[in-house]
Structures are given as C-alpha cells and as structure tokens.
Design a protein around this motif. Structure first.
Motif, PDB file in Angstrom:
ATOM      1  N   VAL A 156       9.083 -42.666 -25.674  1.00  0.00           N
ATOM      2  CA  VAL A 156       7.795 -42.144 -25.210  1.00  0.00           C
ATOM      3  C   VAL A 156       6.935 -43.288 -24.684  1.00  0.00           C
ATOM      4  CG1 VAL A 156       5.685 -40.917 -25.840  1.00  0.00           C
ATOM      5  CG2 VAL A 156       7.885 -40.236 -26.845  1.00  0.00           C
ATOM      6  N   MET A 157       6.505 -43.149 -23.436  1.00  0.00           N
ATOM      7  CA  MET A 157       5.564 -44.087 -22.810  1.00  0.00           C
ATOM      8  C   MET A 157       4.198 -43.411 -22.796  1.00  0.00           C
ATOM      9  SD  MET A 157       5.525 -45.504 -18.860  1.00  0.00           S
ATOM     10  CE  MET A 157       6.907 -46.637 -19.009  1.00  0.00           C
ATOM     11  N   ALA A 158       3.219 -44.023 -23.460  1.00  0.00           N
ATOM     12  CA  ALA A 158       1.891 -43.420 -23.585  1.00  0.00           C
ATOM     13  C   ALA A 158       0.886 -44.177 -22.725  1.00  0.00           C
ATOM     14  CB  ALA A 158       1.445 -43.441 -25.046  1.00  0.00           C
ATOM     15  N   GLU A 159       0.226 -43.452 -21.827  1.00  0.00           N
ATOM     16  CA  GLU A 159      -0.703 -44.079 -20.887  1.00  0.00           C
ATOM     17  C   GLU A 159      -2.121 -44.145 -21.442  1.00  0.00           C
ATOM     18  OE1 GLU A 159      -2.448 -43.588 -16.317  1.00  0.00           O
ATOM     19  OE2 GLU A 159      -1.048 -42.104 -17.144  1.00  0.00           O
ATOM     20  N   ILE A 160      -2.712 -45.333 -21.357  1.00  0.00           N
ATOM     21  CA  ILE A 160      -4.135 -45.506 -21.651  1.00  0.00           C
ATOM     22  C   ILE A 160      -4.883 -45.296 -20.343  1.00  0.00           C
ATOM     23  CG2 ILE A 160      -5.925 -47.089 -22.448  1.00  0.00           C
ATOM     24  CD1 ILE A 160      -3.823 -48.526 -24.100  1.00  0.00           C
ATOM     25  N   LEU A 161      -5.573 -44.186 -20.222  1.00  0.00           N
ATOM     26  CA  LEU A 161      -6.267 -43.855 -18.983  1.00  0.00           C
ATOM     27  C   LEU A 161      -7.472 -44.768 -18.749  1.00  0.00           C
ATOM     28  CD1 LEU A 161      -6.264 -39.951 -19.244  1.00  0.00           C
ATOM     29  CD2 LEU A 161      -4.837 -41.355 -17.750  1.00  0.00           C
ATOM     30  N   ASP A 162      -7.691 -45.116 -17.459  1.00  0.00           N
ATOM     31  CA  ASP A 162      -8.861 -45.918 -17.065  1.00  0.00           C
ATOM     32  C   ASP A 162      -9.039 -47.137 -17.956  1.00  0.00           C
ATOM     33  OD1 ASP A 162      -9.358 -44.016 -15.107  1.00  0.00           O
ATOM     34  OD2 ASP A 162     -10.711 -42.866 -16.371  1.00  0.00           O
ATOM     35  N   ALA A 163      -7.955 -47.848 -18.176  1.00  0.00           N
ATOM     36  CA  ALA A 163      -7.965 -49.009 -19.065  1.00  0.00           C
ATOM     37  C   ALA A 163      -9.009 -50.056 -18.693  1.00  0.00           C
ATOM     38  CB  ALA A 163      -6.568 -49.634 -19.105  1.00  0.00           C
ATOM     39  N   PRO A 164      -9.289 -50.325 -17.397  1.00  0.00           N
ATOM     40  CA  PRO A 164     -10.287 -51.340 -17.058  1.00  0.00           C
ATOM     41  C   PRO A 164     -11.683 -51.057 -17.617  1.00  0.00           C
ATOM     42  CG  PRO A 164      -8.957 -50.828 -15.139  1.00  0.00           C
ATOM     43  CD  PRO A 164      -8.610 -49.810 -16.184  1.00  0.00           C
ATOM     44  N   LEU A 165     -11.975 -49.805 -17.927  1.00  0.00           N
ATOM     45  CA  LEU A 165     -13.299 -49.450 -18.430  1.00  0.00           C
ATOM     46  C   LEU A 165     -13.435 -49.695 -19.930  1.00  0.00           C
ATOM     47  CD1 LEU A 165     -13.853 -46.076 -16.513  1.00  0.00           C
ATOM     48  CD2 LEU A 165     -14.490 -48.390 -15.804  1.00  0.00           C
ATOM     49  N   LEU A 166     -12.335 -50.023 -20.592  1.00  0.00           N
ATOM     50  CA  LEU A 166     -12.357 -50.180 -22.039  1.00  0.00           C
ATOM     51  C   LEU A 166     -12.495 -51.641 -22.440  1.00  0.00           C
ATOM     52  CD1 LEU A 166      -9.449 -47.747 -23.050  1.00  0.00           C
ATOM     53  CD2 LEU A 166     -11.897 -47.254 -22.861  1.00  0.00           C
ATOM     54  N   SER A 167     -13.180 -51.867 -23.548  1.00  0.00           N
ATOM     55  CA  SER A 167     -13.284 -53.211 -24.108  1.00  0.00           C
ATOM     56  C   SER A 167     -11.953 -53.590 -24.745  1.00  0.00           C
ATOM     57  CB  SER A 167     -14.384 -53.257 -25.168  1.00  0.00           C
ATOM     58  OG  SER A 167     -14.032 -52.444 -26.285  1.00  0.00           O
ATOM     59  N   ASP A 168     -11.788 -54.861 -25.060  1.00  0.00           N
ATOM     60  CA  ASP A 168     -10.556 -55.294 -25.722  1.00  0.00           C
ATOM     61  C   ASP A 168     -10.352 -54.529 -27.025  1.00  0.00           C
ATOM     62  OD1 ASP A 168     -10.409 -57.057 -23.662  1.00  0.00           O
ATOM     63  OD2 ASP A 168     -10.584 -58.877 -24.871  1.00  0.00           O
ATOM     64  N   HIS A 169     -11.420 -54.324 -27.762  1.00  0.00           N
ATOM     65  CA  HIS A 169     -11.339 -53.619 -29.042  1.00  0.00           C
ATOM     66  C   HIS A 169     -10.866 -52.185 -28.843  1.00  0.00           C
ATOM     67  CE1 HIS A 169     -13.061 -51.008 -32.235  1.00  0.00           C
ATOM     68  NE2 HIS A 169     -12.663 -51.989 -33.025  1.00  0.00           N
ATOM     69  N   ASP A 170     -11.462 -51.501 -27.858  1.00  0.00           N
ATOM     70  CA  ASP A 170     -11.092 -50.102 -27.620  1.00  0.00           C
ATOM     71  C   ASP A 170      -9.677 -49.976 -27.040  1.00  0.00           C
ATOM     72  OD1 ASP A 170     -13.474 -49.208 -28.616  1.00  0.00           O
ATOM     73  OD2 ASP A 170     -14.458 -49.048 -26.669  1.00  0.00           O
ATOM     74  N   ALA A 183       4.755 -43.790 -29.929  1.00  0.00           N
ATOM     75  CA  ALA A 183       5.026 -44.358 -28.608  1.00  0.00           C
ATOM     76  C   ALA A 183       5.769 -45.675 -28.752  1.00  0.00           C
ATOM     77  CB  ALA A 183       3.717 -44.565 -27.845  1.00  0.00           C
ATOM     78  N   GLN A 184       6.709 -45.930 -27.848  1.00  0.00           N
ATOM     79  CA  GLN A 184       7.458 -47.185 -27.874  1.00  0.00           C
ATOM     80  C   GLN A 184       7.214 -48.032 -26.637  1.00  0.00           C
ATOM     81  OE1 GLN A 184      11.078 -44.940 -28.937  1.00  0.00           O
ATOM     82  NE2 GLN A 184      11.412 -46.497 -30.493  1.00  0.00           N
ATOM     83  N   ILE A 185       6.433 -47.500 -25.705  1.00  0.00           N
ATOM     84  CA  ILE A 185       5.989 -48.252 -24.531  1.00  0.00           C
ATOM     85  C   ILE A 185       4.538 -47.874 -24.271  1.00  0.00           C
ATOM     86  CG2 ILE A 185       6.387 -48.777 -22.084  1.00  0.00           C
ATOM     87  CD1 ILE A 185       9.247 -47.660 -22.460  1.00  0.00           C
ATOM     88  N   ILE A 186       3.675 -48.861 -24.062  1.00  0.00           N
ATOM     89  CA  ILE A 186       2.267 -48.605 -23.758  1.00  0.00           C
ATOM     90  C   ILE A 186       2.037 -48.815 -22.270  1.00  0.00           C
ATOM     91  CG2 ILE A 186      -0.131 -49.230 -24.236  1.00  0.00           C
ATOM     92  CD1 ILE A 186       1.350 -48.002 -26.623  1.00  0.00           C
ATOM     93  N   ASP A 187       1.480 -47.815 -21.609  1.00  0.00           N
ATOM     94  CA  ASP A 187       1.229 -47.870 -20.166  1.00  0.00           C
ATOM     95  C   ASP A 187      -0.244 -48.110 -19.906  1.00  0.00           C
ATOM     96  OD1 ASP A 187       1.948 -47.578 -17.384  1.00  0.00           O
ATOM     97  OD2 ASP A 187       0.966 -45.620 -17.444  1.00  0.00           O
ATOM     98  N   ILE A 188      -0.542 -49.135 -19.121  1.00  0.00           N
ATOM     99  CA  ILE A 188      -1.927 -49.451 -18.754  1.00  0.00           C
ATOM    100  C   ILE A 188      -2.261 -48.709 -17.464  1.00  0.00           C
ATOM    101  CG2 ILE A 188      -3.568 -51.274 -18.167  1.00  0.00           C
ATOM    102  CD1 ILE A 188      -2.516 -51.367 -21.054  1.00  0.00           C
ATOM    103  N   GLY A 189      -3.111 -47.681 -17.584  1.00  0.00           N
ATOM    104  CA  GLY A 189      -3.490 -46.893 -16.420  1.00  0.00           C
ATOM    105  C   GLY A 189      -4.704 -47.492 -15.726  1.00  0.00           C
ATOM    106  N   MET A 190      -4.560 -47.787 -14.448  1.00  0.00           N
ATOM    107  CA  MET A 190      -5.664 -48.369 -13.674  1.00  0.00           C
ATOM    108  C   MET A 190      -6.477 -47.260 -13.006  1.00  0.00           C
ATOM    109  SD  MET A 190      -5.228 -51.451 -14.499  1.00  0.00           S
ATOM    110  CE  MET A 190      -6.393 -52.306 -13.428  1.00  0.00           C
ATOM    111  N   ILE A 191      -7.509 -47.645 -12.269  1.00  0.00           N
ATOM    112  CA  ILE A 191      -8.418 -46.679 -11.641  1.00  0.00           C
ATOM    113  C   ILE A 191      -8.089 -46.581 -10.162  1.00  0.00           C
ATOM    114  CG2 ILE A 191     -10.823 -46.078 -11.189  1.00  0.00           C
ATOM    115  CD1 ILE A 191     -11.567 -47.817 -13.611  1.00  0.00           C
TER     116      ILE A 191
END
Length: 524
Positions: A156-170, A183-191
């Motif tokens: 499972v690849m799980a996408e973090i939506l709108d990653a640029p809008l998030l702080s490092d903590h979030d 999830a075994q793969i983390i996907d960085i979703g851009m804008i």
C-alpha cells in the motif's frame, strides 16, 4: 467421530439443525435449563451420569460454561471440551474439529479464530523471510527496503495530499499515521499548477530521516522531481511521453512509474488497446533512454468517468502481455469519487487488483468518508494474497474486513412461545423533561484526541468537563460523581454517549439528539 453436544432448551432446535447437517456423527443432549450458558460442570456431569452416556469420542459443552470440566470427564470417562460460545459458530467448529486442538478453558470458536489468524500471519511471515529468494524471480524488485512484485502481498502506497502546505511536524505525523495503518510506501503529493522544489526536497527528507520506509514523489514538475531525488526519493510518479527524456537525465537508478499519457499535449488514451499500446510505447522509450527500474500504471478510472470497467480491462490486457513489469493501481481514484463506505469498496478493488497481478495499491484519505482506507487496503491486500496462494475465495482465512456486519449472527435466540405465559409490555416513547436539577450535559466528540467530551452545565454556568474514551467509563464517572439525579436522565445521557462512541469509531457525524444513521435499519 461420534460427538455429543450439550446445550439448553432455548438453543436445542438450532443446535440440532446444525448437528444434523454436519458430516460427523452427532447427538444433541438438551438439558432442562433455558439458557445453556447457565449450566455448570456439576449439572452436566450429573445429567450425563444419570443418562448413562456412553460410546462417544468427545463431548462438547457450551463455550460460555464456567468452571472445571474435569468433573464431567471423571464421571463419563469421555474427553470433554468447550464448544463454541454461539450456536451460529457450531457448523464451522464441527467442520474443522479435526484441524484444531480443543481446549477445556477456551471456547472452540476463539481457538479456531486464533488458529486461523496465526496460520495467516505465519504464511505472510514466511514470504517476507524468503524475500531474497523470491526477489530472484522475474517481476519482483526491491524498492528501498520493501520487496514488491507477484511473489509478495500488494504493498500500500499512501499519499500525503498537498504536502508542501504541511509543517515538518504535520508531515511526519501524517506519515507515521499511514505507517501505523499498514502503508509500506509514503507518497509525497505536490500541488498541481505550482512549482515548489524546496518543499519537495524538505518533505521527502523529513519522512526518509524519520521512518524506515520508501518514499515516492508525485509530480510532473521537473524541478520538484530533481529536488525530491536530492532528498532521497525512492520512486518518481509519474513519467509519460511528455517528460520521459528529461526524467532520464536525472537518475537512471530511481524507480519510476510510467503512465500511458502525454500530459504536455493533453493526450489521454481512452480505449483498452489504445491505452495498453501507449503505456508499452512509453515504457519502451524509457528503457531506450536508460531508465532501468520501471513500474507500469494503466491508470484506474472512477466509475463513469469515463469508466472503471474499460480501465480494468486495460490492466488485464497489459498484465497478460507484460507479465514481468510490476503494476501500480490508484484505487483512491475510485473510492474518493464514490459515495459509499470505503471498506467494502477497498476489499473488492483489492480483489480485482490481485487478479490483475498488481504490486502496489495507491490511495489517500483526502475526505472523511475515505478515513481508514490505508488500513482497509493493508488488510485486504494480505487477505487477497492468502486467498490467491490457496486458490480459494477470500473467506475463512483468519483475516477479514467485517466491520459493521458479522458473517454469522450470534444473537441469543428468542422463543416466542414465552409470550403465552409471561406478561408482555409493548414499549413506547414517553415525553420526558431531562432538565435535571443536578445539571444538563453537552456531549461532543474530540476526533483529534479520539475521546468523548461531556460538559456539565448548571443553569448557564459551566461546571465540569468529563473526558473519556468509552461511553461506559463516561456514564459511570458521571453517576459516581453525583452529577445526575434521575433514571431517565441517566438513560438519556448513556444513550447519547454510546452514539458518540460509535460515531468516533466509524467516522459518522455525531450531533446530540440527532439520529446516527439516516437509513432504515429494518430488514426487508
């Protein structure tokens, strides 16, 4: 094998029905008590001795019976074990009675469930232990520290939506939540429409440094792709005819997901043959330009946009023609655009993907209705892998996604004949005033902290805030603190707290005094 099944009067007919349908030689002994769970070992022993029971290989007593069963064995000289707790589980126990070691303390249904779960986990563990050997087979590759391919469960690849809008903590909080969900793969979703290379590198680096998981970057922007690779990205989504030449210059070692489009020219093939051919051509060009590590993605379409069936057929044709190329399937395209509970949809989509030999399932949890999708897909991928290995339907494998319904109803059967000899009171709603002199309660759910909140007001004054994780501990605290003075008010507060707990667990909206489910729960 001859089996004696002990039960009570209320369950007698149901037990006899299941016993008769069993392939084992069975006999039912219904003792003179209404509820089987109220039987004691001494009672059972006395009845068995009185009836001179002989000739059985074993005796099954109700799973809810308490006490030491050895007293029964001493008098009968027949091995005695606990059967299931519920009549509905009796067929399953009888069917597999030779496959499990029965217990004198643990109900057979729990043993069976635990045994199945253990077998499932062991089978999955063996696959991971044999990773190096399996990776030598065509169609299997290593991405970071995760093996993907036909020999492994779908990852499972799980996408973090709108990653640029998030702080490092979030960012890290969301990634950690996805990892805990399976999830075994983390996907960085851009804008889309923005170029933010610094954020791309930052996001990838934050996740890579904190979690021991492969990270992908989801962008067509070349500068973002370059930055993400500098940050340590393991996978690049996506490569097509519009950017393949530029991507080939970045790195020949990164894993790339190739799609059948040309985003710069606005080209998106619709038909099955057209889509398969386009993806094959884009992959061929990628290889010719020196890209070594490739995953294919036909692109799964939402229902009616333009049509999920067409895209599934394209997946099937591509998989048959290119069996050594791992496939990615974006199931989130369907669930996010479907107003239905995701658990069933994800299970079915995972089953379809498994038949198509997909290696990676991509999803996100962008909307509230999709909350929990990563965990659902993680379970579904294991379930489908086990079913495929056994060449069976995905049923009775020790894993399931039965969240709101049970496979078998376990209700205590109601004997309508008791209506004839007992006073029956028809329930009705009474108009009640819940304005208790001890105060009233405003009940809310704190989803961030996953807890229930009840604020007590006396008049217009806010007196206390009670917090807890379950309705039971909340109402017990309220009652024991003396914050409530009438039975009707206590019943009302308990009802609303339990609604709030269900809402917190299921993702339903909770509004005090409003129904939790808006559809008719009555059976047709």
């Amino acid at each position: 094998m001859r089996i004696l099944i002990v039960t009570g009067q209320l369950a007698k007919q149901s037990v006899e029905k299941h016993a008769f349908a069993s392939s084992n030689e069975t006999e039912v002994l219904a003792l003179p008590v209404s509820v089987a769970a109220l039987l004691t070992p001494s009672q059972i022993a006395a009845e068995i001795q009185k009836r001179k029971v002989r000739g059985f290989d074993l005796i099954l007593v109700p799973g809810l019976v308490k006490g030491n069963l050895s007293v029964i064995e001493e008098l009968s000289t027949i091995p005695v074990f606990k059967g299931p707790k519920y009549v509905a589980d009796l067929p399953l126990v009888l069917k597999h009675i030779n496959d499990i070691t029965l217990s004198k303390s643990v109900p057979a249904c729990e043993l069976f469930k635990n045994e199945l779960q253990q077998q499932a986990l062991q089978a999955l563990e063996r696959v991971e232990q044999n990773r190096n050997t399996l990776l030598k087979k065509p169609g299997n590759v290593l991405v970071g520290n995760v093996a993907i391919g036909k020999a492994f469960p779908m990852r499972v690849m799980a996408e973090i939506l709108d990653a640029p809008l998030l702080s490092d903590h979030d960012l890290l909080k969301q990634a950690a939540y996805y990892r805990e969900s399976g999830a075994q793969i983390i996907d960085i979703g851009m804008i889309q429409g923005q170029s933010r290379p610094k954020d791309a590198e930052r996001a990838v680096r934050v996740v890579k440094q904190s979690l021991n998981l492969p990270v992908s970057i989801d962008t067509f922007d070349l500068s973002e792709a370059k930055a993400a690779i500098r940050g340590g990205a393991d996978i690049l989504l996506s490569v097509d005819a519009g950017n393949v030449e530029e991507v080939a210059k970045l790195s020949s070692n990164i894993m790339v997901v190739v799609v059948p489009t040309n985003h710069r020219e606005g080209y998106f093939p619709k038909g099955v043959s057209e889509r398969v051919t386009a993806l094959e051509e884009n992959i061929k060009q990628s290889v010719e330009l020196g890209i070594k590590n490739i995953i294919g993605d036909i692109i799964l379409d939402p229902v009616n946009m333009p049509g999920i069936v067409e895209s599934i057929c394209a997946y099937k044709e591509f998989s048959q023609r290119n069996p050594e190329i791992p496939l990615l399937c974006g199931v989130g395209n369907v669930t996010e655009l479907l107003d239905a509970d995701t658990v069933g949809a994800n299970a079915l989509l995972a089953g379809i993907a498994s038949e198509l030999d997909v290696s990676i399932l991509l999803t996100t949890e962008g909307s509230n209705k999709a909350r929990g999708s990563v965990k659902e897909l993680a379970t579904a991928s294991k379930l489908m892998f086990l079913a495929k290995k056994r060449n069976s339907a995905p049923i009775d494998l020790g894993l399931d996604l039965l969240l709101l319904k049970d496979k078998r109803l376990r209700d205590e059967p109601y004997d309508r004949q008791v209506d004839e000899c007992t006073r029956v009171i028809r329930a009705k709603v009474f108009e009640e005033d819940y304005h208790d002199p001890k105060g009233v309660f405003k009940i809310l759910v704190d989803r961030k902290e996953k807890r229930l909140v009840a604020t007590r007001f006396v008049g217009k004054t806010q007196e206390e805030i009670i917090m807890g994780e379950t309705a039971e501990e909340m109402i017990m605290t309220i009652v024991n603190m003396g914050f409530i003075s009438s039975l009707s008010h206590a019943a009302y507060v308990g009802k609303e707290l339990y609604k709030a707990e269900i809402a917190l667990k299921t993702g339903k909206t909770f509004i005090q005094d409003e129904p939790l489910f808006n559809y008719d729960l009555k059976e047709g």
